[in-house]
Design a protein around this motif. Structure first.
Motif, PDB file in Angstrom:
ATOM      1  N   HIS A 156     -21.391  -7.841  -4.219  1.00  6.88           N
ATOM      2  CA  HIS A 156     -20.240  -7.163  -3.414  1.00  6.88           C
ATOM      3  C   HIS A 156     -20.286  -7.344  -1.790  1.00  6.88           C
ATOM      4  N   ARG A 157     -21.847  -7.515  -1.538  1.00  6.71           N
ATOM      5  CA  ARG A 157     -22.119  -7.677  -0.095  1.00  6.71           C
ATOM      6  C   ARG A 157     -23.345  -8.599  -0.106  1.00  6.71           C
ATOM      7  N   THR A 158     -23.897  -8.742   1.184  1.00  9.23           N
ATOM      8  CA  THR A 158     -24.686  -9.609   1.687  1.00  9.23           C
ATOM      9  C   THR A 158     -25.853  -8.723   1.040  1.00  9.23           C
ATOM     10  N   LEU A 159     -27.008  -9.519   0.346  1.00  9.84           N
ATOM     11  CA  LEU A 159     -28.370  -9.111   0.144  1.00  9.84           C
ATOM     12  C   LEU A 159     -29.380  -9.942   0.758  1.00  9.84           C
ATOM     13  N   ASP A 160     -30.249  -8.750   1.248  1.00  8.05           N
ATOM     14  CA  ASP A 160     -31.310  -9.816   1.949  1.00  8.05           C
ATOM     15  C   ASP A 160     -32.700  -9.813   1.059  1.00  8.05           C
ATOM     16  N   GLY A 161     -33.682 -10.929   1.309  1.00 11.82           N
ATOM     17  CA  GLY A 161     -34.769 -10.906   0.584  1.00 11.82           C
ATOM     18  C   GLY A 161     -34.670 -11.756  -0.729  1.00 11.82           C
ATOM     19  N   ASP A 162     -35.687 -11.585  -1.511  1.00  7.63           N
ATOM     20  CA  ASP A 162     -35.529 -12.172  -2.877  1.00  7.63           C
ATOM     21  C   ASP A 162     -35.001 -11.232  -3.764  1.00  7.63           C
ATOM     22  N   VAL A 195     -30.652 -16.991  -9.744  1.00  5.60           N
ATOM     23  CA  VAL A 195     -29.914 -16.391  -8.472  1.00  5.60           C
ATOM     24  C   VAL A 195     -30.019 -17.273  -7.380  1.00  5.60           C
ATOM     25  N   THR A 196     -28.695 -17.331  -6.718  1.00  2.00           N
ATOM     26  CA  THR A 196     -28.689 -18.181  -5.429  1.00  2.00           C
ATOM     27  C   THR A 196     -27.942 -17.383  -4.329  1.00  2.00           C
ATOM     28  N   LYS A 197     -27.828 -17.803  -3.095  1.00  4.05           N
ATOM     29  CA  LYS A 197     -27.201 -17.062  -2.232  1.00  4.05           C
ATOM     30  C   LYS A 197     -25.924 -18.023  -1.683  1.00  4.05           C
ATOM     31  N   ASP A 198     -24.900 -17.437  -1.478  1.00  5.19           N
ATOM     32  CA  ASP A 198     -23.727 -18.082  -0.846  1.00  5.19           C
ATOM     33  C   ASP A 198     -23.051 -17.154   0.349  1.00  5.19           C
ATOM     34  N   ASP A 199     -23.298 -17.586   1.702  1.00  7.11           N
ATOM     35  CA  ASP A 199     -22.847 -16.920   2.758  1.00  7.11           C
ATOM     36  C   ASP A 199     -23.744 -15.343   2.755  1.00  7.11           C
ATOM     37  N   GLY A 200     -24.987 -15.456   2.180  1.00  3.97           N
ATOM     38  CA  GLY A 200     -25.767 -14.064   2.119  1.00  3.97           C
ATOM     39  C   GLY A 200     -25.552 -13.280   0.899  1.00  3.97           C
ATOM     40  N   SER A 239     -13.380 -11.332 -25.824  1.00  6.64           N
ATOM     41  CA  SER A 239     -13.531 -11.187 -24.492  1.00  6.64           C
ATOM     42  C   SER A 239     -14.830 -10.462 -24.298  1.00  6.64           C
ATOM     43  N   TYR A 240     -15.375 -10.178 -23.383  1.00  2.16           N
ATOM     44  CA  TYR A 240     -16.616  -9.655 -22.988  1.00  2.16           C
ATOM     45  C   TYR A 240     -16.561  -9.055 -21.517  1.00  2.16           C
ATOM     46  N   LEU A 241     -17.020  -7.892 -21.711  1.00  5.80           N
ATOM     47  CA  LEU A 241     -17.333  -7.008 -20.303  1.00  5.80           C
ATOM     48  C   LEU A 241     -18.775  -7.146 -20.210  1.00  5.80           C
ATOM     49  N   VAL A 242     -19.249  -7.832 -19.046  1.00  2.90           N
ATOM     50  CA  VAL A 242     -20.663  -7.819 -18.832  1.00  2.90           C
ATOM     51  C   VAL A 242     -20.976  -7.032 -17.416  1.00  2.90           C
ATOM     52  N   LEU A 243     -21.777  -6.244 -17.564  1.00  7.29           N
ATOM     53  CA  LEU A 243     -22.577  -5.685 -16.300  1.00  7.29           C
ATOM     54  C   LEU A 243     -23.579  -6.101 -15.629  1.00  7.29           C
ATOM     55  N   VAL A 244     -23.731  -6.831 -14.576  1.00  7.41           N
ATOM     56  CA  VAL A 244     -24.923  -7.504 -13.994  1.00  7.41           C
ATOM     57  C   VAL A 244     -25.661  -6.612 -12.849  1.00  7.41           C
ATOM     58  N   ALA A 245     -26.724  -6.249 -12.709  1.00 10.71           N
ATOM     59  CA  ALA A 245     -27.436  -5.678 -11.644  1.00 10.71           C
ATOM     60  C   ALA A 245     -28.129  -6.592 -10.802  1.00 10.71           C
ATOM     61  N   PHE A 246     -28.140  -6.637  -9.549  1.00 13.00           N
ATOM     62  CA  PHE A 246     -28.920  -7.310  -8.789  1.00 13.00           C
ATOM     63  C   PHE A 246     -29.904  -6.435  -7.998  1.00 13.00           C
ATOM     64  N   LYS A 247     -31.214  -7.128  -8.170  1.00 16.70           N
ATOM     65  CA  LYS A 247     -32.266  -6.200  -7.802  1.00 16.70           C
ATOM     66  C   LYS A 247     -33.345  -6.689  -6.709  1.00 16.70           C
ATOM     67  N   ASP A 248     -33.904  -5.818  -5.913  1.00 19.20           N
ATOM     68  CA  ASP A 248     -34.547  -6.434  -4.725  1.00 19.20           C
ATOM     69  C   ASP A 248     -36.147  -6.752  -5.459  1.00 19.20           C
ATOM     70  N   SER A 249     -37.059  -7.325  -4.676  1.00 25.72           N
ATOM     71  CA  SER A 249     -38.386  -7.757  -5.056  1.00 25.72           C
ATOM     72  C   SER A 249     -38.944  -6.609  -5.556  1.00 25.72           C
TER      73      SER A 249
END
Length: 150
Positions: A133-139, A73-78, A95-105
């Protein structure tokens, strides 16, 4: 890069609606913060159900979580981004449908992205990128929630 506009746009619209209703609940004067929280929770539950409905539309889809790998994971404009590599182990294009979850520390899910990776050739790999979809803070970390091949 894979086409992500369809399902991802729907998920973004549902999230925006949930936030708008939650904010409206805070300012309508009819109830307190708990009333607003209840309304927001209801809208989020509805949005979750709508996202699940999109996944359920792939009735002929096969579990393909083992075909998908995430990079770092990297950040691009937050906003968090993660490279996604899909390897089609079948002999025909899929074809594939992939659901990816972003999680905090703390391991709490803070955003979920639905990603379409279309027309992956038989025995081939294709790269895509999931972006929050939005800016995410932290690790931030990312996990595959579900992957379907169709």
């Amino acid at each position: 890069m894979a086409n992500v506009r369809g399902v991802r746009g729907t998920a973004a619209a549902l999230l925006a609606a949930a936030l708008a209703v939650g904010a409206a609940g805070c300012s309508d004067g009819d109830g307190g913060p708990s009333d607003a929280a209840s309304k927001a929770a209801g809208v989020l539950a509805s949005a979750t159900a709508e996202a699940q409905k999109k996944v359920d539309e792939f009735k002929a889809g096969t579990d393909a979580k083992s075909d998908v790998r995430l990079g770092d994971v990297t950040k691009d404009d937050g906003r968090a981004t993660v490279p996604v590599t899909v390897t089609n182990k079948d002999s025909d294009a899929k074809s594939y449908l992939v659901l990816v979850a972003f999680k905090d520390s703390g391991g709490n899910r803070i955003d979920t992205v639905a990603l379409n990776v279309n027309d992956v050739g038989g025995g081939a790999s294709k790269k895509a990128e999931a972006r929050s979809h939005r800016t995410l803070d932290g690790d931030i970390s990312a996990d595959i929630v579900r992957a379907l091949r169709h």
